[in-house]
Design a protein around this motif. Structure first.
Motif, short mmCIF file in Angstrom:
data_model
loop_
_atom_site.label_atom_id
_atom_site.label_comp_id
_atom_site.label_asym_id
_atom_site.label_seq_id
_atom_site.Cartn_x
_atom_site.Cartn_y
_atom_site.Cartn_z
N VAL A 64 -8.40 4.98 8.80
CA VAL A 64 -9.21 4.71 7.61
C VAL A 64 -8.39 3.98 6.56
N SER A 65 -8.96 2.88 6.06
CA SER A 65 -8.38 2.14 4.95
C SER A 65 -9.38 2.13 3.81
N LEU A 66 -8.92 2.38 2.60
CA LEU A 66 -9.79 2.38 1.42
C LEU A 66 -9.57 1.11 0.62
N PHE A 67 -10.65 0.42 0.29
CA PHE A 67 -10.61 -0.79 -0.53
C PHE A 67 -10.30 -0.39 -1.96
N MET A 68 -9.18 -0.88 -2.49
CA MET A 68 -8.68 -0.39 -3.78
C MET A 68 -8.25 -1.54 -4.69
N ASP A 69 -8.47 -1.34 -5.98
CA ASP A 69 -7.89 -2.23 -6.98
C ASP A 69 -6.38 -1.98 -7.04
N PRO A 70 -5.59 -2.96 -7.50
CA PRO A 70 -4.13 -2.80 -7.52
C PRO A 70 -3.67 -1.93 -8.70
N ARG A 94 -4.51 4.05 5.09
CA ARG A 94 -4.10 2.81 4.45
C ARG A 94 -4.98 2.55 3.23
N VAL A 95 -4.56 1.59 2.43
CA VAL A 95 -5.41 0.99 1.41
C VAL A 95 -5.49 -0.50 1.67
N GLU A 96 -6.63 -1.10 1.35
CA GLU A 96 -6.74 -2.55 1.35
C GLU A 96 -6.81 -3.00 -0.10
N LEU A 97 -5.78 -3.67 -0.55
CA LEU A 97 -5.74 -4.14 -1.93
C LEU A 97 -6.70 -5.31 -2.11
N TYR A 98 -7.57 -5.18 -3.09
CA TYR A 98 -8.58 -6.19 -3.42
C TYR A 98 -7.91 -7.34 -4.16
N ALA A 137 2.50 -6.05 -6.19
CA ALA A 137 3.74 -5.51 -5.63
C ALA A 137 3.93 -4.06 -6.05
N ALA A 138 3.63 -3.75 -7.31
CA ALA A 138 3.78 -2.37 -7.80
C ALA A 138 2.78 -1.44 -7.12
N ALA A 139 1.55 -1.92 -6.93
CA ALA A 139 0.54 -1.09 -6.26
C ALA A 139 0.92 -0.84 -4.80
N ALA A 140 1.41 -1.87 -4.14
CA ALA A 140 1.83 -1.71 -2.75
C ALA A 140 2.98 -0.72 -2.63
N GLN A 141 3.94 -0.82 -3.54
CA GLN A 141 5.07 0.11 -3.50
C GLN A 141 4.60 1.54 -3.75
N ALA A 142 3.67 1.71 -4.67
CA ALA A 142 3.12 3.04 -4.93
C ALA A 142 2.40 3.58 -3.70
N ALA A 143 1.69 2.71 -3.00
CA ALA A 143 1.02 3.13 -1.77
C ALA A 143 2.04 3.55 -0.71
N LEU A 144 3.07 2.76 -0.54
CA LEU A 144 4.12 3.10 0.41
C LEU A 144 4.78 4.43 0.06
N ASP A 145 5.04 4.63 -1.23
CA ASP A 145 5.66 5.87 -1.69
C ASP A 145 4.77 7.08 -1.41
N ALA A 146 3.45 6.84 -1.40
CA ALA A 146 2.50 7.93 -1.14
C ALA A 146 2.28 8.17 0.35
N GLY A 147 2.88 7.32 1.20
CA GLY A 147 2.72 7.47 2.64
C GLY A 147 1.57 6.69 3.23
N LEU A 148 1.10 5.68 2.49
CA LEU A 148 0.00 4.84 2.94
C LEU A 148 0.50 3.52 3.49
N GLY A 149 -0.22 2.97 4.47
CA GLY A 149 -0.02 1.60 4.86
C GLY A 149 -0.76 0.69 3.91
#
Length: 262
Positions: A141-147, A162-166, A187-199
């Motif tokens: 499951v990937s969630l469509f998310m704002d950054p 995962r999250v899919e960054l819009y 980049a900050a949103a992606a790093q936060a996702a990685l830190d949370a254990g998300l792809g």
């Protein structure tokens, strides 16, 4: 529990074939063929196929979803991603097809195109059981998310993989003074996702101009889903040359990132 992330050497390209279906639906001749378009993209090296079947079937129809599922069985190393609102028609397709990935998108039924991500804590209660059902079926499951970095841990808390960054705001800022600030947000949103254990996936209005920079600047993007620009380019270049051009953009982004980090 989700297994540890396995980060690829190259961001995967998933081709969204909705716009092929949109053209087909203007006549009753069955052309252009959605499955043939998907097959040509896979032959050219695309790592996946994406569809977003809306309830009104304005482009992708239910039959397309099933025919593409059959096609994908001949490509066991490629991935099938079905997008949509799990409160509408998405879950029926997930239960029957069991694609590799379900991308939950908070669209209304009459929405022109996806234009925002999920919000937490508002959406948590209704998403959690649907995420759990998908994962019980073996569907990522990937969630469509704002950054928004602060939202990433909440996305993980409802069980998402995962999250899919819009990425429309990034695309809209391309070539503008705010481009640098926008890419830093992603980049900050992606790093936060990685830190949370998300792809991290990404999509919406990525194209041959802005894709390499996005891949270079945003850490560990697993997949980009690209439809409108890619299919528009294919009208001029053909499917094979277009897919190869997008794969080259991805490679250029990774090469630049490695050179910067070395």
């Amino acid at each position: 529990m989700t297994p540890p992330l396995s980060l690829p050497n190259r961001t995967a390209l998933s081709v969204n074939v909705n716009k092929v279906a949109l053209v087909r639906n203007t006549r009753h001749l069955g052309i252009p063929s959605v499955t043939r378009a998907a097959e040509l993209c896979l032959q050219a090296g695309a790592q996946g196929i994406t569809v977003h079947p809306r309830p009104d079937e304005r482009h992708i129809r239910g039959q397309d979803v099933y025919e593409l599922a059959t096609l994908m069985k001949a490509w066991p190393d490629r991935e099938y991603n079905i997008e949509g609102n799990p409160s509408q028609n998405l879950m029926d397709f997930i239960r029957q097809v069991r694609p590799h990935q379900a991308t939950f998108v908070p669209d209304s039924e009459d929405q022109f195109t996806s234009d925002h991500g999920w919000s937490f804590p508002q959406d948590a209660e209704r998403l959690a059981p649907l995420v759990a059902e998908c994962r019980a079926l073996g569907v990522r499951v990937s969630l469509f998310m704002d950054p928004v970095p602060e939202q990433m841990a909440a996305a993980r808390a409802v069980g998402a993989d995962r999250v899919e960054l819009y990425t429309e705001p990034y695309a809209a800022a391309w070539g503008m003074p705010q481009q640098s600030a926008e890419i830093k947000r992603y980049a900050a949103a992606a790093q936060a996702a990685l830190d949370a254990g998300l792809g991290v996936n990404a999509g919406h209005d990525l194209n041959r101009d802005n894709l390499a920079t996005f891949v270079r600047e945003v850490p560990c993007v697993l997949e980009v889903s690209i439809g409108h620009a890619l299919i528009a380019d294919a009208l001029e270049l053909g499917y094979a040359a277009t897919v190869q051009a997008y794969l080259a953009c991805i490679n250029d982004g990774h090469s630049a990132a490695r050179a910067h980090n070395s």
